[in-house]
Design an enzyme around this catalytic site. Structure first.
Site, PDB file in Angstrom:
ATOM      1  N   CYS A 163      28.166  52.190  33.093  1.00 60.32           N
ATOM      2  CA  CYS A 163      29.553  52.581  32.592  1.00 60.32           C
ATOM      3  C   CYS A 163      29.674  52.813  31.290  1.00 60.32           C
ATOM      4  O   CYS A 163      30.547  53.138  30.950  1.00 60.32           O
ATOM      5  CB  CYS A 163      30.604  51.838  33.390  1.00 60.32           C
ATOM      6  SG  CYS A 163      30.648  51.588  35.210  1.00 60.32           S
ATOM      7  N   HIS A 221      37.294  52.795  29.102  1.00 61.51           N
ATOM      8  CA  HIS A 221      36.577  53.063  30.599  1.00 61.51           C
ATOM      9  C   HIS A 221      37.504  52.763  31.538  1.00 61.51           C
ATOM     10  O   HIS A 221      38.072  51.954  31.596  1.00 61.51           O
ATOM     11  CB  HIS A 221      35.535  52.097  30.633  1.00 61.51           C
ATOM     12  CG  HIS A 221      34.713  52.191  31.800  1.00 61.51           C
ATOM     13  ND1 HIS A 221      34.501  53.421  32.612  1.00 61.51           N
ATOM     14  CD2 HIS A 221      34.388  51.103  32.743  1.00 61.51           C
ATOM     15  CE1 HIS A 221      33.758  53.238  33.574  1.00 61.51           C
ATOM     16  NE2 HIS A 221      33.762  51.913  33.980  1.00 61.51           N
ATOM     17  N   ASN A 238      36.691  55.315  39.016  1.00 60.56           N
ATOM     18  CA  ASN A 238      35.666  55.049  38.107  1.00 60.56           C
ATOM     19  C   ASN A 238      34.723  56.002  38.097  1.00 60.56           C
ATOM     20  O   ASN A 238      33.650  56.271  39.030  1.00 60.56           O
ATOM     21  CB  ASN A 238      35.004  53.577  38.407  1.00 60.56           C
ATOM     22  CG  ASN A 238      34.136  53.046  37.263  1.00 60.56           C
ATOM     23  OD1 ASN A 238      33.654  53.970  36.546  1.00 60.56           O
ATOM     24  ND2 ASN A 238      33.886  51.811  37.556  1.00 60.56           N
TER      25      ASN A 238
HETATM   26  N1  COA Z   1      40.570  46.895  50.761  1.00 60.03           N
HETATM   27  C1  COA Z   1      41.507  45.829  51.290  1.00 60.03           C
HETATM   28  N2  COA Z   1      40.874  44.712  51.037  1.00 60.03           N
HETATM   29  C2  COA Z   1      39.808  44.459  50.165  1.00 60.03           C
HETATM   30  C3  COA Z   1      39.187  45.693  49.752  1.00 60.03           C
HETATM   31  C4  COA Z   1      39.639  47.052  50.183  1.00 60.03           C
HETATM   32  N3  COA Z   1      38.897  48.023  49.690  1.00 60.03           N
HETATM   33  N4  COA Z   1      38.465  45.194  48.926  1.00 60.03           N
HETATM   34  C5  COA Z   1      38.036  43.889  48.808  1.00 60.03           C
HETATM   35  N5  COA Z   1      39.165  43.256  49.816  1.00 60.03           N
HETATM   36  C6  COA Z   1      39.701  42.115  50.078  1.00 60.03           C
HETATM   37  C7  COA Z   1      38.681  41.068  49.824  1.00 60.03           C
HETATM   38  O1  COA Z   1      37.630  41.017  51.200  1.00 60.03           O
HETATM   39  C8  COA Z   1      39.160  39.969  49.541  1.00 60.03           C
HETATM   40  O2  COA Z   1      39.728  39.378  51.102  1.00 60.03           O
HETATM   41  P1  COA Z   1      39.854  37.683  51.071  1.00 60.03           P
HETATM   42  O3  COA Z   1      40.732  37.191  50.227  1.00 60.03           O
HETATM   43  O4  COA Z   1      40.172  37.734  52.665  1.00 60.03           O
HETATM   44  O5  COA Z   1      38.222  37.283  50.991  1.00 60.03           O
HETATM   45  C9  COA Z   1      40.466  40.238  49.008  1.00 60.03           C
HETATM   46  O6  COA Z   1      40.676  41.589  49.097  1.00 60.03           O
HETATM   47  C10 COA Z   1      40.502  39.977  47.529  1.00 60.03           C
HETATM   48  O7  COA Z   1      39.158  40.543  47.101  1.00 60.03           O
HETATM   49  P2  COA Z   1      38.655  40.447  45.448  1.00 60.03           P
HETATM   50  O8  COA Z   1      37.273  40.750  45.337  1.00 60.03           O
HETATM   51  O9  COA Z   1      38.891  38.835  45.009  1.00 60.03           O
HETATM   52  O10 COA Z   1      39.825  41.224  44.743  1.00 60.03           O
HETATM   53  P3  COA Z   1      40.280  41.769  43.218  1.00 60.03           P
HETATM   54  O11 COA Z   1      41.508  41.312  42.923  1.00 60.03           O
HETATM   55  O12 COA Z   1      39.284  40.799  42.221  1.00 60.03           O
HETATM   56  O13 COA Z   1      39.928  43.275  43.264  1.00 60.03           O
HETATM   57  C11 COA Z   1      38.175  44.684  42.447  1.00 60.03           C
HETATM   58  C12 COA Z   1      38.340  43.824  43.479  1.00 60.03           C
HETATM   59  C13 COA Z   1      36.825  45.123  42.650  1.00 60.03           C
HETATM   60  C14 COA Z   1      38.938  45.838  42.516  1.00 60.03           C
HETATM   61  C15 COA Z   1      38.137  43.979  41.100  1.00 60.03           C
HETATM   62  O14 COA Z   1      37.508  42.775  41.089  1.00 60.03           O
HETATM   63  C16 COA Z   1      37.741  44.766  39.991  1.00 60.03           C
HETATM   64  O15 COA Z   1      38.227  45.917  39.502  1.00 60.03           O
HETATM   65  N6  COA Z   1      36.451  44.277  39.365  1.00 60.03           N
HETATM   66  C17 COA Z   1      35.792  45.020  38.244  1.00 60.03           C
HETATM   67  C18 COA Z   1      35.417  46.232  38.327  1.00 60.03           C
HETATM   68  C19 COA Z   1      34.650  46.842  37.104  1.00 60.03           C
HETATM   69  O16 COA Z   1      35.271  46.679  36.130  1.00 60.03           O
HETATM   70  N7  COA Z   1      33.518  47.182  36.923  1.00 60.03           N
HETATM   71  C20 COA Z   1      33.003  47.359  35.797  1.00 60.03           C
HETATM   72  C21 COA Z   1      32.532  48.716  35.248  1.00 60.03           C
HETATM   73  S1  COA Z   1      31.670  49.592  36.587  1.00 60.03           S
END
Ligand code: COA
Length: 323
Positions: free
Chosen positions: A114, A250, A280
């Protein structure tokens, strides 16, 4: 006299096909509400059969050349940030060069996931600053939906396809003020693609190729690192936060973007946001946001722009630019 790289023109290309959060609800156990609340994404563009990273890139490149008022013959180097090349080789840069018809000039890909846009921009800037090259086509292009695991709701809702291009020109006036690129291979296991040529493809659909991410941990590292990056960039230029007109981040997650803007004391109306429409798009995302800011007339000549990105590797980088 110092030689600067100046942005002469930008362009972008998004595949016509759009996939909304509602479309995703039919594929995996997710909801429009969850995706919007956690990421800010409403929709993403997805390639159709026949469209590839290079076809998107060529379209974006042509628009950037037109905007700069030059032709492919005026270009003396092509640098492409991509982690989803059409082929292992020839490089995507060579495929693009062939179609644009500027045979003979150097053309190569940079893989920094990225952060590919910032890495490619930084490499191009160094070539121009050294005086060896006068006009460089810098491209960020991706088709990440081709390696998304559509059964994994934690990743498949995040990514989209697209391409962006910048024509950088040698100038005595600023220009790119500085670029800063970094990496930490120690964090490679938090965000990666699961197979490769040398480790071997698997006897599974798509050769076992999938994106895997520990989203929560990546999120925390991204916020922390981008905050440090902003400080490093301003310090290197002896500038204050208040002197930055536009943050062009980004586009991975609206919450990460908002946290970085807060660290800069910037209002969100000084931030170009496209993550809602594009998702993304990895190496394409910063250039897509830049092009949108320029084409909508928000970004004006003379404005100070802070571009930044964070991605798999980990890699991260920034560029401070007087447009
Ligand atoms: N729909 C519904 N629920 C979802 C889901 C989806 N698409 N994806 C994950 N969940 C659930 C998980 O299973 C988890 O459930 P649980 O609490 O029962 O275990 C809950 O939602 C929370 O998951 P979590 O991973 O802690 O969520 P988050 O708030 O961290 O959001 C991302 C997830 C991926 C959106 C976030 O972590 C993120 O943006 N990360 C960075 C991405 C990034 O910057 N990448 C870098 C460059 S590529």
């Amino acid at each position: 006299m110092r030689i600067y790289s100046k942005i002469a023109g930008t362009g972008s290309c998004l595949p016509e096909q759009i996939m909304t959060n509602m479309d995703l609800e039919k594929i995996v156990d997710t909801s429009d509400q969850w995706i919007q609340e956690r990421t800010g994404i409403k929709q993403r563009h997805v390639v159709r059969e026949g469209e590839t990273t290079s076809t998107l890139a060529i379209n974006a490149a042509q628009k950037a050349l037109d905007a700069a008022g030059v032709t492919a013959e005026d270009i003396d180097l092509i640098v492409v940030g991509t982690t989803t090349p059409d082929l292992i080789f020839p490089s995507t840069a060579c495929l693009i060069q062939n179609v644009l018809g500027c045979s003979g000039i150097a053309a190569f890909d940079v893989n920094a996931a990225c952060s590919g846009s910032i890495y490619a921009l930084s490499v191009a800037d160094k070539f121009i600053q050294s005086g060896t090259h006068k006009r460089v086509l810098v491209i960020g292009a991706e088709t990440l939906t081709r390696m998304v695991d559509w059964n994994d709701r934690t990743t498949c809702v995040l990514f989209g396809d697209g391409a962006s291009a910048i024509v950088l020109e040698s100038s005595n006036e600023p220009g790119i003020l500085s670029t800063h690129i970094h990496a930490s291979g120690a964090h490679g296991d938090l965000l990666n693609a699961t197979v490769g040529v040398s480790t071997g493809l698997k006897n599974e659909p798509n050769g076992g190729l999938k994106i895997r991410m520990k989203g929560n941990e990546v999120f925390k590292m991204a916020v922390l690192t981008l905050g440090r990056m902003v400080k490093e960039t301003l310090k290197a230029n002896g500038m204050n936060k208040s002197e930055v007109d536009w943050l062009i981040p980004h586009q991975a997650n609206l919450r990460i973007i908002t946290a970085t803007a807060k660290k800069l004391n910037m209002d969100m109306d000084q931030v170009i946001v496209t993550v809602d429409k594009h998702g993304n798009t990895s190496a394409a995302s910063v250039g897509l946001a830049l092009d949108e800011g320029i084409r909508t007339g928000q970004i004006k000549r003379g404005d100070i722009l802070l571009l930044e990105a964070f991605g798999g590797g980990f890699t991260w980088g920034s560029a401070l630019i007087k447009y």
